[in-house]
Structures are given as C-alpha cells and as structure tokens.
Scaffold this motif. Structure first.
Motif, PDB file in Angstrom:
ATOM      1  N   GLY A 257       0.821  -1.213   0.000  1.00 24.41           N
ATOM      2  CA  GLY A 257       0.000   0.000   0.000  1.00 24.41           C
ATOM      3  C   GLY A 257       0.849   1.254   0.000  1.00 24.41           C
ATOM      4  N   SER A 258       1.920   1.243   0.783  1.00 27.15           N
ATOM      5  CA  SER A 258       2.835   2.376   0.808  1.00 27.15           C
ATOM      6  C   SER A 258       3.539   2.529  -0.536  1.00 27.15           C
ATOM      7  CB  SER A 258       3.862   2.183   1.931  1.00 27.15           C
ATOM      8  OG  SER A 258       4.824   3.209   1.921  1.00 27.15           O
ATOM      9  N   ALA A 259       4.001   1.427  -1.099  1.00 29.65           N
ATOM     10  CA  ALA A 259       4.694   1.480  -2.387  1.00 29.65           C
ATOM     11  C   ALA A 259       3.785   2.028  -3.484  1.00 29.65           C
ATOM     12  CB  ALA A 259       5.198   0.090  -2.756  1.00 29.65           C
ATOM     13  N   ASP A 260       2.524   1.599  -3.504  1.00 34.82           N
ATOM     14  CA  ASP A 260       1.577   2.097  -4.512  1.00 34.82           C
ATOM     15  C   ASP A 260       1.340   3.596  -4.358  1.00 34.82           C
ATOM     16  OD1 ASP A 260       1.328  -0.451  -5.510  1.00 34.82           O
ATOM     17  OD2 ASP A 260      -0.574  -0.882  -4.512  1.00 34.82           O
ATOM     18  N   LEU A 261       1.213   4.056  -3.111  1.00 32.06           N
ATOM     19  CA  LEU A 261       0.989   5.481  -2.850  1.00 32.06           C
ATOM     20  C   LEU A 261       2.129   6.317  -3.435  1.00 32.06           C
ATOM     21  CD1 LEU A 261      -0.161   7.061   0.506  1.00 32.06           C
ATOM     22  CD2 LEU A 261       1.743   8.030  -0.769  1.00 32.06           C
ATOM     23  N   TRP A 262       3.367   5.876  -3.195  1.00 29.24           N
ATOM     24  CA  TRP A 262       4.504   6.678  -3.643  1.00 29.24           C
ATOM     25  C   TRP A 262       4.763   6.541  -5.133  1.00 29.24           C
ATOM     26  CZ3 TRP A 262       5.795  10.679  -1.119  1.00 29.24           C
ATOM     27  CH2 TRP A 262       5.498  10.743   0.244  1.00 29.24           C
ATOM     28  N   ARG A 263       4.334   5.437  -5.704  1.00 29.53           N
ATOM     29  CA  ARG A 263       4.421   5.324  -7.163  1.00 29.53           C
ATOM     30  C   ARG A 263       3.495   6.354  -7.815  1.00 29.53           C
ATOM     31  NH1 ARG A 263       3.125   0.483  -7.342  1.00 29.53           N
ATOM     32  NH2 ARG A 263       5.211  -0.322  -6.978  1.00 29.53           N
TER      33      ARG A 263
END
Length: 370
Positions: A257-263
């Motif tokens: 979820g964090s990785a998707d947000l920053w992508r």
C-alpha cells in the motif's frame, strides 16, 4: 543502422550516431522511448537502438547501460540483486497520456528525480559517467565506470538535465544503493496546503530520516515515508507519529500500500487529465501561495513543497500568475508560453556559450523548445 517506421533514424552503434550527426543538414529531433509526447520538428533520431546493460557490478554498487535501455530492464536487473536507483525516476506516461517505453538516457537528459530526492538527491547526483555524441559528431566520454574514477571537467553533471541540447547520450553509468528492507508511510488527513507544508517541514527536520514528503490538496492527505530495516522503521514510525500529533490524527500504511501510494506521487497521477501540465520549483514556504495563485484544476506537492505539480486550463500563462514568488515554472505539456522559463541575461550568456561549444551548428536547439 535502421529506420523506425521509415521515418525515424535508429542508430545501433555510437559510430552510426556520430555519422548521422556529422551528416545532418538541419535540426535533429532526438528522442528516447517517446514517453514525453511530441517533439519539435527536425530529422527524427531515436536512441532505442542503443540498448543493453554493458556492466553491472553489484559489489561495487555500479551499473552501466546504453542510453536506449528501457528503464524496466535496469530496474529488473537491480531488483535481482536487491538494489535500486536512488533517485526514484518517474514514469511520465499516466501524467501525460503518452505511450512508449521510458529509457535510462531519457531520465538523464531530463534529470528525472522522484520523491526520494529530498534524501538521496537528483538523478545527476547518482550519475558517475557519460558517453555522448556532440554537435560536431565527436564521441565524448566523461567520468568513469566506478565512483573513484570521476575526474576532470564535470560534463557528467552538465549533461544531466540538459534536455539533449549539448549532444546525444549513448551510455550512462550510475552508482546504485541497496533496496530498503521495509517501508511505512504516515498519513495526515484534512490539512490545507499551508498546514501540510508545516507538517512536512516538521517531519523532514526531525531525526527520523523521512525520505519522502508529499501533499495532495484534492484529497487533503499529507504523506511521509520512512524506509529501512524493519525494527528501525517501526521505532521511527512511532517516534514520528508523536512529532506529527499536533497536526492531526496520524494513520500508517505499510508494504504494498505504501509502495503504490509513492508510485502515484512519483508519477504525478493526481494532476493527470485534460489541460496543460506544469511543474513548479519553489521554496517550500511559498508553495501554499503558488497553489492559491495558480487557481489550478488539480495540484500536487512533492519534496516537502519544493516541487508543485499543476494542471491548468489550456493556454494559460501560468508564469504571469506566479511571477511575484520567484518560482521556476516548466511547462511539461501544453501550448503557449515557452516550455522553459527565461534565464537571467548573465546565465543565458553562459549557457549559450556552452551550447555553442558543444553544438556549434545548433542541431540540438529544437529540443529546448518542446
């Protein structure tokens, strides 16, 4: 050497490219993977035939690749050794509604740098060597293939962000870093832009190694990322939560979820849509006023407020609105005002002199207009 669609010259060697440049009778329209939209008129040349990783030494934290190598190939090779490019290069396709394939040479030419820039620096800060063909058709090498060999006049830094105005990149060398074991993002809801800038400043000035700070005015969410070993991330997340409590309720997102947000932040997805797209470099303390004065249809703050993405109605003269703030506005998509802001006379004289040295016939000037 081949042609792409019988219209675009596609050199497959450095020597082929040098021959094209030496034989050019007018402007060259140089492109990589075609993800940044239409380019100015000129004889079309693509670097997509110059592809492949030529050296990768995980133990030395070094990778070397030809300029037309797809970014996904670079990232896959690094991921296989649990490593990454420090500067988190963005993918323009969603933001600009384009297709194509991002290339490592395009990232260097534009000095593309994502959310981690606040900690790891820009693309040029990871770049340790370049090879390119200048406007005379000369093959130039500067820097090295390992960090200790960077010597001489620093064309490495000069080429990064030059938008192809000094020559056509053929090979680039980078220092890389280990990937983070884990990451977590703290989110504050409901802050206005001014409040978000204060919260991001508090987080970035804390000792807890925040490496990304962004705010989406549409959703009112302010996001702050921490990366590292699992135990360290857990401790720093708890400590930073206490720092942020005066700004509101803090929630946490981990893993995918964090990785998707920053992508999404990296790629500017919050401002994708119809209209002109601008990126504005400004003081974080001026970001709230920039957003207010722009009267944009969508906006996004990255780098703690130092970078503001804006979507505005087509043809709007954004620089006229932002003039009092000293912000540097770059048009990424759209028409009207020049893509790049005008330079002060002394700086313009310096940059023109450098371009005349490397491109005396003005073959690459068309790239600066698009």
């Amino acid at each position: 050497m081949g042609q792409e669609g019988d219209a675009v010259l596609t050199p497959t060697t450095e020597e082929d490219l040098a021959d094209i440049v030496r034989g050019a009778n007018g402007p060259l329209s140089v492109r990589g993977g075609g993800t940044r939209g239409p380019l100015p008129e000129g004889e079309a040349v693509t670097t997509t035939g110059l592809t492949g990783i030529t050296l990768y030494e995980p133990g030395a934290l070094t990778i070397v690749a030809r300029a037309g190598t797809p970014m996904e190939e670079i990232e896959a090779a690094l991921a296989s050794e649990n490593q990454r490019l420090p500067f988190e290069p963005m993918d323009h396709r969603v933001l600009l509604g384009t297709t194509g394939t991002p290339t490592i040479g395009g990232a260097v030419a534009m000095n593309v740098s994502g959310p981690r820039r606040v900690q790891a620096g820009a693309c040029r800060d990871s770049l340790i060597g370049v090879r390119f063909v200048d406007g005379t058709g000369t093959i130039v090498k500067n820097g090295g293939r390992v960090m200790k060999n960077v010597t001489g006049y620093d064309l490495v830094k000069l080429l990064a962000g030059s938008r192809g105005s000094l020559g056509v990149l053929t090979e680039v060398s980078f220092k890389v870093l280990p990937s983070a074991a884990t990451e977590a993002t703290l989110v504050l809801d409901g802050l206005d832009v001014a409040g978000a800038v204060k919260a991001m400043a508090a987080a970035l000035s804390s000792p807890f190694e925040v490496n990304a700070a962004a705010h989406d005015p549409q959703s009112g969410k302010t996001s702050l990322r921490i990366e590292g070993l699992e135990g360290s991330v857990a401790y720093r997340t708890d400590a930073l939560t206490k720092v942020l409590t005066p700004f509101g309720t803090v929630t946490s997102i981990a893993g995918a979820g964090s990785a998707d947000l920053w992508r999404a932040v990296r790629d500017g997805q919050a401002v994708a849509g119809e209209g002109d797209i601008w990126r504005v470099h400004t003081r974080a303390s001026a970001a709230a006023q920039v957003v207010a004065d722009a009267k944009a249809t969508a906006s996004l703050l990255d780098w703690g407020g130092g970078l503001v993405w804006l979507r505005v109605p087509e043809g709007l003269d954004l620089r006229a609105r932002l003039g009092p703030h000293g912000a540097q506005a770059i048009r990424v998509r759209g028409t009207g005002a020049g893509a790049l802001p005008p330079e002060p006379p002394a700086l313009a004289a310096l940059t023109d002199g450098i371009r005349d040295r490397f491109d005396p016939r003005g073959l690459f000037k068309a790239g600066l207009a698009g």
